[in-house]
Every structure is written in C-alpha cells, then in structure tokens.
Design a protein around this motif. Structure first.
Motif: not given
Length: 446
Positions: A41-57, A155-164
């Motif tokens: 879900d997080v990856q989906t949101v980040v990818r959608l926002c990245a593709s439209h230039g929408v900020p995420i908080v 350790a951390l699992d992190v979704v980056l700004a491109d959704g990876s």
C-alpha cells in the motif's frame, strides 16, 4: 489500486489529519488521507504521488510537538497506524521486528512476557507509534541510562521516494559494514523515506526498580543534586526535574501538596539487581545536600513518576503556549534555568520547566495568559522574544535547539543558528539524493 475504505477526502477526515500537537504556523488541509495496511500500500501511494508530483506526509499517531506531521499544501497524508503488527519477537536474540504503527507500550507488554523491554519510553508511550518514535528519534524518561530511539534500532525497511523498498542495518547488536544508513533514517522525520518496518534491540526487564522523590528548596539546589549523584558514579535509569511552577500546576490538578514540600522535585529511579544499593547511595547523597528524601519502597514516589510522565496534562501547544525542547551540558542546568527565569521576568511571560536532568534535556514551557480570550500583538511579540532568547542562550552554553522532539515545521526558524550554511547545504544535498522530486514531507526537518 487502493480499496475505497483506505482513502478519505471528507472534510472531517482532512481536518483530523491536518496537524499534530505542535503550534501551527502555516495551516493546510491535505487533499486526501490514505490508511496503508501493508508495505505494498505504501509503495502504491508513493508511486502514484511521485508520478503526479504530489507531496506525501507520513503520519503515525500524530503526537509530535514540532509540526513534523503537519499537512503541506496539496499533500496526501499517509497514515501508518493500521500497520500495527509485531512481526517477530526473538527472546534469544533479544530483538523484535515491528510494523511502524505498533504502539510503544504494546511492544513493551509483548517483550515483558519474555523478561525483556523496549527501552525508549517517550511520555506518549501509551499512544505514540514506533514509526513516529523512529521518525523523530524520540527519547523519554529512561534516556539517562538506555539512550534514545536510535540506540535501540538495528535495522529498517524503508520505502524510498520512487516507491522502491530498501533494507538497512543488521540483526546483530554490532555491525559496521558501510555507511550507517539506519542511523541516517532515524530522526529524519519522513523526509528521506517512509519507514515500514523496524528491527529493534530489546533490553532486560529489571528485576528490581527503586524510586526516589527528593524535594529541594529551589531548582538550583535540585540541579546541584543531579551533579552530586553523578559524582557518586551511580547511573540512574530515570532522573527527572520539576520546577515549582510545575508542582503548583500538579497540585491544582490533583489536589496534592507537592509545592508545600519544596520549590523543586527531583525524581530518580534505579533498576537492576543493584537497584537497592544504588538507591541507598543516592538517598544519602541527596540528604547530605539538604533535600527532603523519600524512604525506601515509597508508593508516593512511584505515583510521582507517573505524574511526571503526564505533567503536560491536557495541554496542547498553540501560538500562545509553546513547550520547548532544548538540551545543555548537565553542568549548565543551573545557569540555564536561572536564565529562563530571567527571560520570563524580562518579557513578562509565564514559565514552567520540567527536565530529563540525567542528560540535560529541558522542556521549558512559555505562555501568555488569555483570561479574556484576547491576546494582543504585544503579548505575542513578548512570547516570541522569550522563545528566541531561550534558544540563543542554550546555544551559547553549548546546547542544542532540540533534544528529542525534532525540528518539524515549527523549529526551522532556529536551525540556522545551530547549523552553519556549509552543513545545511550538505544536508540538502542528501535530501535531494534520496528525494529528487522533493515530495517527502517537504518544508520540514532541514
């Protein structure tokens, strides 16, 4: 795609997720609120926002007090509160793996079944999330002995700004391969990536805890008691200071008589197999300094620690009341509080102070009275002048503008006083590397 139950754009939802508990400088409603229930879900949101230039908080429980979770203009607020599973708890390795929405106290309860605990314990531990604690590198009362959140994250699992998805760190207590990216993400306030998994180190649940309440004539003598305990080379788990104004406020709320017994209260806990011996040493040291010290096995002292955890009461910071979060070297505690009291008198504002005295982290609260619900421009000017001076004086004493609450939105105006431009430029370069579109919690932290 996201199911409809995970997305809201109605007015009440947008308003509820627009701010955390910090003063609001620049109010915006998000365009939508999304509740993630999985990494995907997080990856989906980040990818959608990245593709439209929408900020995420990204947001946990919204208990922050620096505005790190305030909505940015045109943003999507991504709530991680539904990602609340403890994925693994390994008593032999003394580690746990959790999702970011796990409540701090719930992890502690689960660890306690195995004789373990998660050491970081911010005052909001009953409601704040591990993900939020990681985002701000939260502290708490036990910092004196066990350190802050970063000291317990492996350790951390992190979704980056491109959704990876990126995994950092290790499962072991020691590990120095490569740059410490785990440490970089801890305290980054969601500006470099969105934490979706946390591997933490657990500590031994103490078999004994002894609590000491020590009443002193004033804050100066109580701070001297802190230094005297340090000279005795005893390491308390908790060492908290409350000034006279805080004691009077607690008396008014709870009907107690704390302020009648002293002008300042020092609360100390020792833990472990040597807790009783350490507590006796501390009692003798404090009594020798003229303090009124509780006896062993004091139930009142235990209650006072609980009161300290909730000493902010129902207060929420706003533009008229601001709780600060500065730290100074312990040797300067007395000097700094004296300076705070002078500021309150100079600018004609109200003041109360609580402190994690074990590590020099103070939480002074300045406010202006609003008896008739009206505050003039002069009142606000005096309040802000007091806040500005409290920061500059702390820095002059070798301190920092934030010990554990983070910069968020509210404290950006003072960041340049502590960090010179070459350092800030380097940090902006790191931000650009991780988030080239600038969509992750813009306008916060750096």
């Amino acid at each position: 795609m996201l199911e409809p139950r995970k997305v809201a754009s109605d007015d009440s939802s947008l308003a509820a997720f627009a701010v955390d508990q910090a003063p609001v400088l620049d109010y915006h409603l998000p365009v939508a609120v999304v509740w993630a229930e999985s990494v995907e879900d997080v990856q989906t949101v980040v990818r959608l926002c990245a593709s439209h230039g929408v900020p995420i908080v990204a947001r946990g429980a919204g208990t922050g007090v620096s505005g790190g979770a305030h909505a940015s203009e045109g943003c999507v607020v991504l709530s991680l509160e539904r990602m609340d599973r403890i994925l693994a708890l390994n008593p032999e390795d003394e580690t746990a793996v959790v999702e970011p929405g796990v409540i701090n106290s719930r992890l502690n309860d689960a660890a306690a079944e195995h004789g373990l605990m998660y050491a970081p314990d911010p005052a909001s531990y009953r409601v704040s999330t591990i993900g939020g604690n990681v985002a701000t590198n939260a502290g708490g009362l036990r910092c004196a002995k066990y350190g802050v959140t970063r000291d317990s994250v492996l350790a951390l699992d992190v979704v980056l700004a491109d959704g990876s998805l990126l995994h950092t760190g290790h499962q072991t207590f020691k590990g120095v391969a490569g740059y410490d990216l785990t440490g970089l993400f801890v305290g980054s306030e969601g500006t470099l990536g969105i934490v979706v998994g946390v591997t933490v180190r657990l500590r031994y649940l103490p078999p004994e805890v002894h609590t000491i309440a020590s009443f002193h004539p004033d804050f100066k003598s109580a701070a001297a008691g802190v230094l005297a305990v340090g000279k005795a080379r005893v390491q308390p788990a908790i060492m908290e200071l409350l000034d006279g104004a805080t004691l009077r406020q607690l008396d008014g709320i709870h009907g107690s008589d704390l302020s009648a017994r002293g002008g300042s209260l020092l609360l100390i806990q020792t833990d472990g197999f040597g807790a009783a011996v350490e507590a006796d040493i501390i009692r003798n040291v404090l009594a020798a300094g003229g303090a009124l010290v509780s006896t062993a096995f004091s139930e009142e002292a235990e209650r006072l620690v609980a009161l300290r955890r909730h000493s902010r009461g129902a207060e929420v910071d706003d533009e008229y009341r601001v709780g600060e979060d500065v730290a100074v070297p312990r040797s300067r505690l007395v000097d700094y509080v004296a300076a705070l009291e002078s500021m309150a008198a100079e600018f004609k504002v109200m003041l109360k102070v609580v402190a994690h005295a074990g590590d020099g982290n103070l939480h002074p609260t300045f406010w202006v009275e609003r008896a008739d619900a009206s505050v003039g421009e002069d009142d606000m000017m005096r309040l802000n002048e007091a806040l500005d001076k409290s920061i500059s004086v702390a820095l002059a004493m070798g301190g920092t503008i934030t010990g554990e609450h983070g910069i968020g939105q509210y404290k950006l105006r003072w960041l340049g006083l502590e960090q010179p431009e070459p350092l800030r430029k380097l940090q902006h370069s790191i931000k650009e590397l991780f988030d080239p579109l600038g969509i992750l919690n813009p306008g916060k932290a750096i």
